[in-house]
Design a protein around this motif. Structure first.
Motif: not given
Length: 152
Positions: A43, A80, A47, A51, A67, A69, A36
């Protein structure tokens, strides 16, 4: 969403979004993650806002993160995930993964997804495998999105 908090020694893992240090998360993701690089702060904030987050803290300082999703019914993406260099080798990534995999809202999912170029050995302990049918996998990937990102 059920908030979990696990405390051991001087460490805490929590899913309480209000405790996430977004500046610390952004610092790691944008400078040290490799996946990233240069991600804008806004951003990262978006996120985290959208999440299920797992923060790893040592004496109230954020030293790790993961995290999820998910639709919390059929599928979850693990992303991440990190532990700061100075804290590696203490079993903390295992503790973080145990918290993720044990979260009550993530049980009974049909599929988990993870993209990684490191620590395969860690994720394999939790049942992750290489794609058995990679020909089924498709993606739309823009590696330069943070260079022209609307959140900058």
């Amino acid at each position: 969403m059920e908030i979990i908090e696990i405390t051991f020694d001087n460490f805490t893992i929590t899913t309480d979004k209000s405790k996430m240090d977004i500046s610390a998360i952004h610092d790691f993701l944008s400078k040290y993650s490799g996946w990233s690089d240069s991600i804008p702060f806004e951003r990262v904030k978006a996120s985290v806002d959208n999440s299920l987050n797992f923060g790893l803290f040592h004496n109230n300082k954020q030293i790790g993160f993961a995290r999820i999703i998910s639709d919390f019914s059929t599928i979850a993406y693990l992303g991440d995930i990190y532990v700061l260099d100075n804290y590696r080798g203490q079993g903390l990534s295992k503790k973080l993964m145990e918290a993720v995999m044990g979260h009550p809202n993530l049980q009974g999912l049909r599929r988990w997804i993870l993209l990684t170029s490191t620590a395969d050995w860690l994720y394999e302990k939790y049942g992750f495998i290489k794609l058995p049918n990679p020909e089924l996998y498709m993606e739309l990937f823009n590696p330069n999105v943070y260079k022209t990102d609307k959140f900058k």
